[in-house]
Write an enzyme that holds these catalytic residues in place. Structure first.
Site, PDB file in Angstrom:
ATOM      1  N   LYS A 122      16.503 -33.845 -32.179  1.00  0.00           N
ATOM      2  CA  LYS A 122      17.529 -33.382 -33.043  1.00  0.00           C
ATOM      3  C   LYS A 122      17.624 -34.194 -34.266  1.00  0.00           C
ATOM      4  CE  LYS A 122      20.488 -30.210 -30.776  1.00  0.00           C
ATOM      5  NZ  LYS A 122      22.086 -29.774 -30.411  1.00  0.00           N
ATOM      6  N   LYS A 206      11.285 -22.850 -28.284  1.00  0.00           N
ATOM      7  CA  LYS A 206      12.311 -22.348 -27.882  1.00  0.00           C
ATOM      8  C   LYS A 206      13.180 -21.509 -28.906  1.00  0.00           C
ATOM      9  CE  LYS A 206      16.736 -24.844 -27.500  1.00  0.00           C
ATOM     10  NZ  LYS A 206      17.768 -25.522 -27.020  1.00  0.00           N
ATOM     11  N   LYS A 209      19.537 -20.887 -32.067  1.00  0.00           N
ATOM     12  CA  LYS A 209      20.386 -20.405 -33.235  1.00  0.00           C
ATOM     13  C   LYS A 209      20.165 -21.434 -34.173  1.00  0.00           C
ATOM     14  CE  LYS A 209      23.996 -22.331 -30.197  1.00  0.00           C
ATOM     15  NZ  LYS A 209      24.971 -21.872 -29.406  1.00  0.00           N
TER      16      LYS A 209
HETATM   17  P1  AMP Z   1      23.221 -24.128 -26.831  1.00  0.00           P
HETATM   18  O1  AMP Z   1      22.893 -23.174 -27.655  1.00  0.00           O
HETATM   19  O2  AMP Z   1      22.361 -25.245 -26.828  1.00  0.00           O
HETATM   20  O3  AMP Z   1      24.547 -24.694 -26.803  1.00  0.00           O
HETATM   21  O4  AMP Z   1      22.985 -23.767 -25.352  1.00  0.00           O
HETATM   22  C1  AMP Z   1      23.898 -22.945 -24.473  1.00  0.00           C
HETATM   23  C2  AMP Z   1      23.206 -22.412 -23.304  1.00  0.00           C
HETATM   24  O5  AMP Z   1      22.153 -21.698 -23.377  1.00  0.00           O
HETATM   25  C3  AMP Z   1      22.557 -23.638 -22.393  1.00  0.00           C
HETATM   26  O6  AMP Z   1      22.694 -23.399 -21.125  1.00  0.00           O
HETATM   27  C4  AMP Z   1      21.096 -23.651 -22.797  1.00  0.00           C
HETATM   28  O7  AMP Z   1      20.332 -24.237 -21.741  1.00  0.00           O
HETATM   29  C5  AMP Z   1      20.756 -22.120 -22.814  1.00  0.00           C
HETATM   30  N1  AMP Z   1      19.851 -21.799 -23.858  1.00  0.00           N
HETATM   31  C6  AMP Z   1      19.919 -21.802 -25.153  1.00  0.00           C
HETATM   32  N2  AMP Z   1      18.607 -21.546 -25.953  1.00  0.00           N
HETATM   33  C7  AMP Z   1      17.956 -21.007 -24.480  1.00  0.00           C
HETATM   34  C8  AMP Z   1      16.579 -20.396 -24.592  1.00  0.00           C
HETATM   35  N3  AMP Z   1      15.901 -20.114 -25.617  1.00  0.00           N
HETATM   36  N4  AMP Z   1      16.228 -19.979 -23.360  1.00  0.00           N
HETATM   37  C9  AMP Z   1      16.977 -19.949 -22.326  1.00  0.00           C
HETATM   38  N5  AMP Z   1      18.312 -20.718 -22.508  1.00  0.00           N
HETATM   39  C10 AMP Z   1      18.591 -21.177 -23.469  1.00  0.00           C
END
Ligand code: AMP
Ligand code: TRP
Length: 349
Positions: A122, A206, A209
């Site tokens: 990041k 991955k 967003k």
């Molecule tokens: P975040 O978007 O970083 O706040 O992630 C929120 C949750 O979604 C966390 O548990 C991440 O591990 C999960 N997550 C985010 N992106 C992915 C992805 N591409 N595949 C699987 N899990 C995801």
């Protein structure tokens, strides 16, 4: 050390968080939110948090942040989280997170944080200009979990390293203050099939967003046409699908699409290949698009309906925060006491 301390057992309690930073993706849904919902059928207390204090580790526009907080809450509810069964709230409403986050910044070591791969990703090349908060982010995440003495944390694979740090922090606190089992060792709950949903444009990255290309992801609020067109345009290779999972090695894009199909249909990748092995993407993509729309469109519609009524969402978050604070306050009282911080967190009361 009292006998009571060394035999403390921890109530089975789940905590997880999602950042309010832009559109939630299919990766968030399959890797996280869907598992939050499944845990409602199990014998846990559950707290699911919109982690707004994590979001501000990078610059946020206040109006957009307000909208995004309510949107994540709407995604939680639309996906099936029931405020009567799970505590739903946003992090900034409960002061224990920030309090314990600071304390953990004094427990964690620089060397531990220097190893965090997410910070390196990041912060990118411009590390000197990253916020101190972005660097200390894993301490706050440990605080989120341990302010409730949560024992289980459903997350995607990318959060595993942060969770290991939370375990190290818990252990060091327990050792430093000679309070064995004061904090539990929180366990990750990672769903194998959906742990890592990858970008539709690059099967080695991955789905996120924050990816600049909207074509790289399926957003939870995308309409049916958008979903179908993103899947149709998803990067693939020219080979037909293999009939065994071994044949997916070295084919990251094919592996990802098969994985998404498996996760959405509730089967394994092998089940998908038993049906589609030997067929080309010309046949597989429309089937995947149809499946994705059938699972995701009702959730997207419900999200849109819920976000029309921000007062209703705020009422749910306020109620959740009240219940969360009731759990956290006595734990924080003990934390301050164990550390010798007289009157800590009491605001002079
Ligand atoms: P975040 O978007 O970083 O706040 O992630 C929120 C949750 O979604 C966390 O548990 C991440 O591990 C999960 N997550 C985010 N992106 C992915 C992805 N591409 N595949 C699987 N899990 C995801
Ligand atoms: N760091 C997590 C992410 O980016 C979000 C998060 C914050 C979290 N606090 C948490 C996840 C506590 C689980 C438990 O995805």
């Amino acid at each position: 050390m009292s006998a009571e301390n060394s035999t403390r057992t921890h109530t089975p309690r789940v905590f997880s968080g999602v950042q309010p930073t832009g559109n939630l993706t299919l990766g968030n849904y399959l890797g996280a939110v869907r598992n939050f919902v499944a845990l409602q059928e199990q014998d846990f207390e559950r707290l699911y948090c919109v982690v707004d204090l994590h979001a501000i580790t990078v610059a946020q526009d206040p109006a957009a942040l307000r909208t995004a907080i309510r949107e994540v809450a709407a995604a939680f509810i639309a996906s099936g989280l029931d405020p009567a069964k799970s505590i739903l709230f946003n992090q900034g409403r409960v002061t224990a997170h920030a309090e314990l986050g600071w304390i953990f910044s004094c427990v964690a070591r620089m060397g531990w944080l220097n190893r965090m791969t997410q910070f390196k990703e990041k912060a990118g090349k411009n590390k000197e200009n990253a916020s101190v908060g972005l660097y200390a982010y894993p301490n706050l995440m440990a605080a989120d979990i341990l302010a409730y003495r949560a024992t289980h944390v459903p997350v995607g694979e990318d959060q595993k390293q942060h969770l290991e740090l939370a375990r190290d922090i818990a252990q060091k606190f327990n050792n430093d203050f000679n309070v064995p089992d004061f904090f539990p060792q929180p366990e990750p709950l990672i769903q194998a099939e959906s742990a890592r949903i990858m970008s539709l444009r690059d099967g080695t990255k991955k789905m996120s967003k924050s990816d600049p290309s909207d074509m790289s992801r399926i957003n939870m609020t995308d309409d049916a046409d958008t979903v179908a067109s993103k899947i149709r345009k998803a990067k693939t290779d020219p080979e037909p699908l293999p009939s065994e999972t071994d044949g997916l090695a070295e084919r990251p894009e094919a592996d990802n699409l098969v994985g998404i199909f498996a996760a959405l249909s509730g089967g394994s990748k092998q089940d998908v290949l038993s049906e589609y092995g030997g067929q080309g993407f010309g046949a597989f993509k429309p089937a995947l698009a149809e499946l994705t729309v059938s699972k995701m469109a009702p959730i997207g519609d419900e999200m849109r309906r819920l976000t029309q009524d921000p007062e209703h969402i705020d009422a749910i978050l306020t109620d959740g925060a009240r219940r969360a604070a009731v759990l956290a306050r006595p734990i924080m009282d003990e934390v301050y006491d164990v550390m010798g911080l007289i009157g800590g967190g009491r605001n002079g009361a």
